[in-house]
Design a protein around this motif. Structure first.
Motif, mmCIF file in Angstrom:
data_model
loop_
_atom_site.group_PDB
_atom_site.id
_atom_site.type_symbol
_atom_site.label_atom_id
_atom_site.label_comp_id
_atom_site.label_asym_id
_atom_site.label_seq_id
_atom_site.Cartn_x
_atom_site.Cartn_y
_atom_site.Cartn_z
ATOM 1 N N LEU A 166 10.279 -0.491 8.659
ATOM 2 C CA LEU A 166 11.398 -1.065 9.404
ATOM 3 C C LEU A 166 11.694 -0.224 10.646
ATOM 4 C CD1 LEU A 166 13.515 -3.268 9.611
ATOM 5 C CD2 LEU A 166 15.096 -1.790 8.341
ATOM 6 N N ALA A 167 11.616 1.088 10.470
ATOM 7 C CA ALA A 167 11.841 1.958 11.628
ATOM 8 C C ALA A 167 10.803 1.648 12.706
ATOM 9 C CB ALA A 167 11.767 3.423 11.202
ATOM 10 N N ARG A 176 0.819 -1.217 0.000
ATOM 11 C CA ARG A 176 0.000 0.000 0.000
ATOM 12 C C ARG A 176 0.852 1.265 0.000
ATOM 13 N NH1 ARG A 176 -5.645 0.936 0.603
ATOM 14 N NH2 ARG A 176 -6.129 2.975 1.508
ATOM 15 N N PHE A 177 1.960 1.205 0.718
ATOM 16 C CA PHE A 177 2.822 2.387 0.841
ATOM 17 C C PHE A 177 4.229 2.009 0.404
ATOM 18 C CE2 PHE A 177 -0.310 2.545 4.335
ATOM 19 C CZ PHE A 177 -1.024 3.666 3.964
ATOM 20 N N ASP A 178 4.795 2.805 -0.404
ATOM 21 C CA ASP A 178 6.165 2.536 -0.853
ATOM 22 C C ASP A 178 7.103 3.026 0.247
ATOM 23 O OD1 ASP A 178 8.430 2.034 -2.223
ATOM 24 O OD2 ASP A 178 8.279 3.844 -3.479
ATOM 25 N N ASP A 179 7.161 2.291 1.351
ATOM 26 C CA ASP A 179 7.790 2.858 2.540
ATOM 27 C C ASP A 179 8.459 1.806 3.423
ATOM 28 O OD1 ASP A 179 8.464 4.606 4.617
ATOM 29 O OD2 ASP A 179 6.492 4.331 5.561
ATOM 30 N N PRO A 180 9.425 1.070 2.885
ATOM 31 C CA PRO A 180 10.093 0.094 3.746
ATOM 32 C C PRO A 180 10.831 0.764 4.901
ATOM 33 C CG PRO A 180 11.256 0.317 1.649
ATOM 34 C CD PRO A 180 9.972 1.073 1.514
ATOM 35 N N HIS A 181 11.282 1.992 4.694
ATOM 36 C CA HIS A 181 11.991 2.688 5.771
ATOM 37 C C HIS A 181 11.065 2.889 6.967
ATOM 38 C CE1 HIS A 181 14.295 3.810 2.162
ATOM 39 N NE2 HIS A 181 15.341 3.876 2.975
ATOM 40 N N VAL A 241 16.955 -3.479 0.072
ATOM 41 C CA VAL A 241 16.543 -3.760 1.449
ATOM 42 C C VAL A 241 17.759 -3.693 2.375
ATOM 43 C CG1 VAL A 241 15.646 -5.516 3.006
ATOM 44 C CG2 VAL A 241 14.459 -5.048 0.854
ATOM 45 N N ALA A 242 18.881 -4.213 1.909
ATOM 46 C CA ALA A 242 20.090 -4.165 2.738
ATOM 47 C C ALA A 242 20.438 -2.720 3.056
ATOM 48 C CB ALA A 242 21.242 -4.859 2.024
ATOM 49 N N GLN A 243 20.236 -1.875 2.051
ATOM 50 C CA GLN A 243 20.533 -0.460 2.257
ATOM 51 C C GLN A 243 19.526 0.172 3.227
ATOM 52 O OE1 GLN A 243 20.223 1.846 -1.432
ATOM 53 N NE2 GLN A 243 19.489 3.506 -0.082
ATOM 54 N N VAL A 244 18.258 -0.221 3.088
ATOM 55 C CA VAL A 244 17.239 0.275 4.017
ATOM 56 C C VAL A 244 17.607 -0.137 5.440
ATOM 57 C CG1 VAL A 244 14.819 0.034 4.743
ATOM 58 C CG2 VAL A 244 15.375 0.274 2.295
ATOM 59 N N VAL A 245 18.020 -1.381 5.585
ATOM 60 C CA VAL A 245 18.378 -1.880 6.910
ATOM 61 C C VAL A 245 19.545 -1.067 7.473
ATOM 62 C CG1 VAL A 245 19.361 -3.846 8.177
ATOM 63 C CG2 VAL A 245 17.504 -4.225 6.521
ATOM 64 N N VAL A 285 18.291 2.554 8.310
ATOM 65 C CA VAL A 285 17.397 2.668 9.474
ATOM 66 C C VAL A 285 18.131 2.281 10.752
ATOM 67 C CG1 VAL A 285 15.285 1.783 10.527
ATOM 68 C CG2 VAL A 285 15.314 2.369 8.087
ATOM 69 N N THR A 286 19.010 1.284 10.639
ATOM 70 C CA THR A 286 19.765 0.869 11.820
ATOM 71 C C THR A 286 20.611 2.015 12.351
ATOM 72 O OG1 THR A 286 19.845 -1.360 10.904
ATOM 73 C CG2 THR A 286 21.351 -0.894 12.713
ATOM 74 N N GLY A 287 21.040 2.873 11.441
ATOM 75 C CA GLY A 287 21.861 3.998 11.848
ATOM 76 C C GLY A 287 21.094 5.137 12.497
ATOM 77 N N ARG A 288 19.777 5.042 12.456
ATOM 78 C CA ARG A 288 18.990 6.173 12.979
ATOM 79 C C ARG A 288 18.904 6.136 14.496
ATOM 80 N NH1 ARG A 288 13.541 6.211 9.203
ATOM 81 N NH2 ARG A 288 14.565 6.424 7.179
ATOM 82 N N PRO A 289 18.669 7.278 15.097
ATOM 83 C CA PRO A 289 18.435 7.285 16.545
ATOM 84 C C PRO A 289 17.063 6.686 16.878
ATOM 85 C CG PRO A 289 18.120 9.490 15.630
ATOM 86 C CD PRO A 289 18.604 8.614 14.497
ATOM 87 N N ALA A 290 16.870 6.421 18.159
ATOM 88 C CA ALA A 290 15.596 5.846 18.620
ATOM 89 C C ALA A 290 14.448 6.804 18.325
ATOM 90 C CB ALA A 290 15.679 5.562 20.117
#
Ligand SMILES: Cc1ncc(C[n+]2csc(CCOP(=O)(O)OP(=O)(O)O)c2C)c(N)n1
Ligand SMILES: Cc1ncc(C[n+]2csc(CCOP(=O)(O)OP(=O)(O)O)c2C)c(N)n1
Ligand SMILES: [Mg+2]
Ligand SMILES: [Mg+2]
Lengths: 312, 337, 312, 337
Positions: C91-92, C83-88, C291-295, C298-303
């Motif tokens: 995952l977040a 529905r949403f083009d939003d894996p970020h 997806v690896a890049q998304v991971v 997102v992993t690099g983002r703060p809480a």
């Protein structure tokens, strides 16, 4: 699989044994008396009479044994009287007098005696009865759990949760649906989509629809069903197209005159009176008098007592 | 090392099924090899395939079926996969199982236990982390128990069934993998014993069970947290805190709980639930009524924040009761007078 | 009425447009990454992947408009990504990082965005969606409410209460049943008596069963269904016989090897790879890398933060 | 003479439906000519056939549908025929409607009121007479209100919907046929006014609103009973009792309730519910916390007996709170210090 017994009202109803006719009439006069008493302000709370539907438990009576469990509902006086020859105990319960089956605690809607139970939340008994049936299957094969429920009660999700488990586990659970075409004030067409037969079949459960209001016809239709439930240990849904001749509870009936006339036209009472006037009149008088005497007797009793030790 | 709580529960169920041929256990995914979402029922269905049944997803229906078994004179235990879903069985518990014990004008035994894996701190999110005890407090005919690392579950479950009244057993999910305490020893400082006529209340004390600056009452799910707070209070703040952990939350065993509270004159009750209509508030009311005059401060309650329970661990922590909250409450109560 | 589309797996699956293949692969790699991360202890809580079932929301994607409501369930990542083009954002949400769709409060199972909602109590959404459908019928005709639900969820009474009202009131409610033959650890045969088709028909609701796992075939089977729901304002049950290739949640899969092999054999992924190796390999690589890049990102983002004002 | 409570409710619903074209009312048998089991919905479906709907027997489902309407930005009111059956909607209330206001990480308005005809004294028996307020106390996101003869229901209902949070409105069935109070006059002795920032609390006093020997706090269903007790206390025992009747039970409006309680130093809270986890116990806890030192006695709670509610009138009386119970409690609290 659904079968339908569509006996159109025969010119004359089957002549019944006296014992059946007496029971039908006992229930009828019991219910009429309750409405009378409510009308005169002699009763408190609420009650739901089974006027027009008396033949259902009467037809079932000889098909059940004491080992079977019966789960009744709000409209349960006929169910009770067909199981126990005890109008005194029931009336005392409704009135809160000495000798009440449940000491006046349960009242019209909440009765437990031996393997007979009723309670006031629609649909709640279906899973409970499935649990009882699970026990019977394991410990007392050949016995069954019967649940009376109305068409409106098929709105409750609990019914489907019970049907599913009963079918999966092969439980001797018999649902007896008194489809009187109405739930309180709401016609079945406005509260039940599809059909009860379809709902049974959806769970792989057999279904029989009986349209007759003739005690003997209904009984002979149901005999094989109960045998099957006992022998094969399988659930079954029996649907009786029946007719609520009285109000939902005390005086709440907003049906149109033609709807009322239709229900009345299907009432076994008048039709039986016409077909067998002699048998009918004698027994009708006797039961009317008997119930009047029960009313007098119970009315004269002191209030029921609920001992500390019985308070749970 | 003592067994884990999940093993103790599992062994309790094994023993109960062995002891009582009339006992049936029902729940979603309880049969082997899966053995339940939290593995509490492992091995049971292999030994008793007919009496241990996986059911469809039908929480209301399952509790109804169990109520029917109980009505027929048998015993039944239901596992609700997450206690949040016991909401779907509320009618069966309130209006059938509990009421049936009394509403027919005489006592009807209903031997039924509904097991409820409860509580947060596992990141399962708002609909899988609640503490629903409070919704069931004060239902006539119903008893509430909570698993603790001090109470043997065979005794608890057998006792619940023996009352002939339905009961709920809350099982803090975090507890499952922790160890039972044994032999009266908590650690090198703290001892415990079980007090009261039914040995229902675990009392955890240091040095002298008759002496404490403050009593901390918690249900089993918070027991380990309470003990660690008591330890810290002792070591860091020189406050002697006695911890009481009743196995039965409701009805409240006031006769056992009140004397130690009266002696200390100060009490904190901590629960993981949000505030409002809780077991703790009820206990507080009993204490205020019966110990008025003996108290040096009003009963202090500790709850989670008035909030849904968020999923992410760093958010969940901001909402659920933390050791620090309990610690602070005890310190305030002790220093307040 | 039930119709069945029983396409036996054709020798070759239909060749898909790149956009569909990309979406399928995006979901696949998203889910695989989650399992990986759980395995490495980088994720907290729980999650349910839709491995093997990705084609269902992909098939539905162009058949839905932004005005339609979608109710997802615990196994909802594919539903969301279609529905949403939003894996970020998703995952977040699962990781509780900045940019999470619901600030990390809902996590994998509880997501609300525009007209898309999921929650964690099985069956609860069915009546809610019926309510939404009632609103759409009155205020936005032509739009529908879609509910994804598993076979096991048909154990819950709420589903029947919703079906009944939807049928009685003619609501544009589409139930999309992902029948993967299992509920957590319990095979459908042990938790569902009768059939889903029967259960729909029992309420007078039409039912279509689709056995194909071919995105294009499924889409063309479903096109007329959605049109019908919109135009006639009527509920409908679509049942997709599908295959859960992964565990129920993180690692809990006790199925026998033959059962697992059966599921795997029906996995669209390997079959598509074999049929269109060239198209597949390029896109598969691209989505895996994406997806690896998304991971990583997102992993690099703060809480995530949950502002006081957003706390309800 | 002032209108009956049932008329006030009915007029409130008429007004709300007229004001808000996005409002739908759902319930069993609510349409004309029946107009609901207690006739609260009379005339509504005739005016708004599409927005006032009789439903199947499906309490959980109906509240779910209403939750869906609310989710879609509309407003919904559900009538549960007897509040005992709200148990069947517990999951939808706890896990959907209340949680949805917050569990998606942002505020989501859910304009939903579930109306619950409540309480005993009508001989309907154990499954049709309960006071289930306590089961819903302290659910984040949910508010609880109770109909009283002092509060105009149009204001109450409009206020509940305006919060954007789901709420339950408890309606004591005995109240329906009694009359509203109007114009600040209770009788020749007692006056009332509505106090607090939302005029949410009705205060009933004699002579001087700032002076009382005891404060009696009750939900709306007990308001008339509390007033008659206050009257008797004044005339027979020379005790000046001020009665407070909040319309909103939860969250507790402590800022409005506490000052009069602090002034009197003595308070009795009466509820028809059985004891255990009640609104009253929660209020007591707030009072003990915040007015410790100002109280002359612990908060006294009055409840019905710990029992199912029997059907027969003479038995029902032995279980449900009676005027005499409240009377006695006030006297004891006043004479106790
Ligand atoms: C769960 C529940 N909801 C509502 C009611 C109130 N109620 C009692 S009887 C009834 C109608 C039942 O209709 P039906 O099942 O057709 O039985 P009938 O009265 O026609 O015999 C209703 C709504 C109830 N007792 N329980
Ligand atoms: C009311 C409720 N009961 C139980 C659960 C726990 N649970 C989550 S998913 C699941 C199995 C669902 O099976 P199915 O509907 O077939 O969906 P699938 O997982 O196969 O996609 C269970 C039991 C739940 N989330 N909600
Ligand atoms: Mg009916
Ligand atoms: Mg499944």
């Amino acid at each position: 699989m659904t079968a339908t017994r569509t006996e159109a009202p025969p010119t004359a109803p089957t002549r019944l044994a006296d014992v059946d006719l007496d029971l039908l009439l006992l229930i009828r006069h019991f219910e009429l008396s309750l409405l009378d008493m409510f009308g005169r302000g002699e009763l408190h709370g609420t009650t739901h009479t089974c006027l027009g539907q008396e033949y259902v438990p009467v037809a079932l009576r000889p098909l059940l044994t004491d080992g079977d469990f019966v789960f009744s509902n709000h409209r349960g006086h006929g169910h009770y009287l067909a199981r126990f020859d005890d109008p005194h105990g029931l009336l005392a319960e409704v009135m809160g007098r000495e000798g009440a089956v449940c000491h006046g605690v349960g009242g019209s809607q909440h009765i437990l005696r031996d393997r007979y139970l009723s309670t006031g939340v629609q649909g709640e008994s279906a899973p409970v009865a499935a649990g009882v049936a699970l026990h019977l299957k394991r410990a007392e094969p050949g016995r069954l759990a019967l649940v009376y429920l109305g068409d409106g009660t098929w709105g409750e999700g609990a019914v489907y949760e019970a049907l599913n488990m009963a079918a999966l586990w092969g439980l001797p659970l018999l649902l007896v649906v008194e489809n009187n075409g109405i739930a309180q004030s709401t016609p079945t067409t406005a509260q039940l989509a599809g059909s009860i037969g379809g709902r049974a079949r959806a769970f792989g459960v057999d279904h029989l629809r009986v349209t007759s209001t003739d005690t003997a016809v209904v009984r002979s239709a149901l005999g094989p069903v109960l045998r099957r439930v006992r022998e094969r240990c399988t659930p079954y849904v029996v649907e009786l197209l029946t007719h609520r001749v009285g109000p939902h509870s005390k005086g709440d009936d907003n049906r149109r005159p033609d709807e009322l006339a239709y229900a009345k036209a299907h009432d076994w009472y008048a039709r039986y009176a016409e077909a067998y006037p002699e048998q009918f009149t004698a027994h009708d008088e006797r039961q009317r008098a008997y119930v009047a005497q029960v009313v007098r007797e119970v009315t004269g009793r002191p209030a029921s007592r609920w001992a500390e030790a019985d308070r749970g | 090392m003592a067994e884990r709580v999940v093993e103790n529960l599992n062994q309790a169920l094994h023993a109960l099924l062995a002891d009582d041929p009339g006992l049936t256990l029902l729940g979603e995914d309880v049969v082997d090899p899966y053995g339940g979402a939290f593995k509490v029922t492992r091995g049971l269905s292999t030994r008793w395939p007919d009496r241990v049944r996986s059911t469809p997803l039908s929480e209301g229906g399952i509790v109804g079926v169990a109520g029917g078994l109980a009505l027929a004179g048998q015993s039944a235990i239901v596992e609700i996969m997450f206690s949040d879903f016991v909401a779907l069985a509320f009618d069966q518990i309130l209006n059938f199982a509990s009421k049936s014990t009394a509403m027919y004008g005489r006592r009807v035994p209903i031997r039924l236990v509904v097991r409820c894996p409860t509580g947060g701190n596992r990141g399962y999110g708002p609909t899988h982390s609640q503490s629903p005890q409070k919704h069931f407090v004060g239902i006539p005919g119903l008893s509430l128990h909570e698993v603790s690392p001090f109470h043997d579950n065979r005794t608890v479950l057998a006792g619940m069934l023996a009352t002939g009244r339905p009961g709920l057993l809350f099982e803090d999910k975090v507890l499952y993998t922790t160890r039972m305490y044994a032999d009266g020893v908590v650690d090198e400082l703290f001892r415990y014993d079980l007090i009261g006529p039914d040995a229902d209340v675990a009392r955890i004390w240091v040095d002298d069970p008759g002496q404490a600056d403050c009593v901390l009452v918690v249900p089993g799910g918070l027991a380990a947290r309470a003990v660690s707070v008591a330890r810290e209070l002792l070591l860091r703040d020189d406050i002697v805190c006695q911890v009481l952990v009743p196995s039965r939350l409701w009805p409240v065993d006031a006769d056992t709980l009140l004397p130690p509270i009266a002696r200390a004159g100060r009490v904190v009750v901590a629960e993981e639930s949000t505030a409002g209509g809780t077991w703790g508030a009820e206990l507080a009311h009993v204490v205020h009524q019966r110990l008025w005059g003996a108290l040096r401060a009003p009963v202090r309650l500790v709850h989670s924040a008035d909030s849904v329970i968020p999923t992410a661990a760093h958010l969940e922590r901001t909402v659920l009761v933390q050791d620090a909250d309990i610690h602070r409450a005890v310190k305030e109560v002790v220093s307040g007078d």
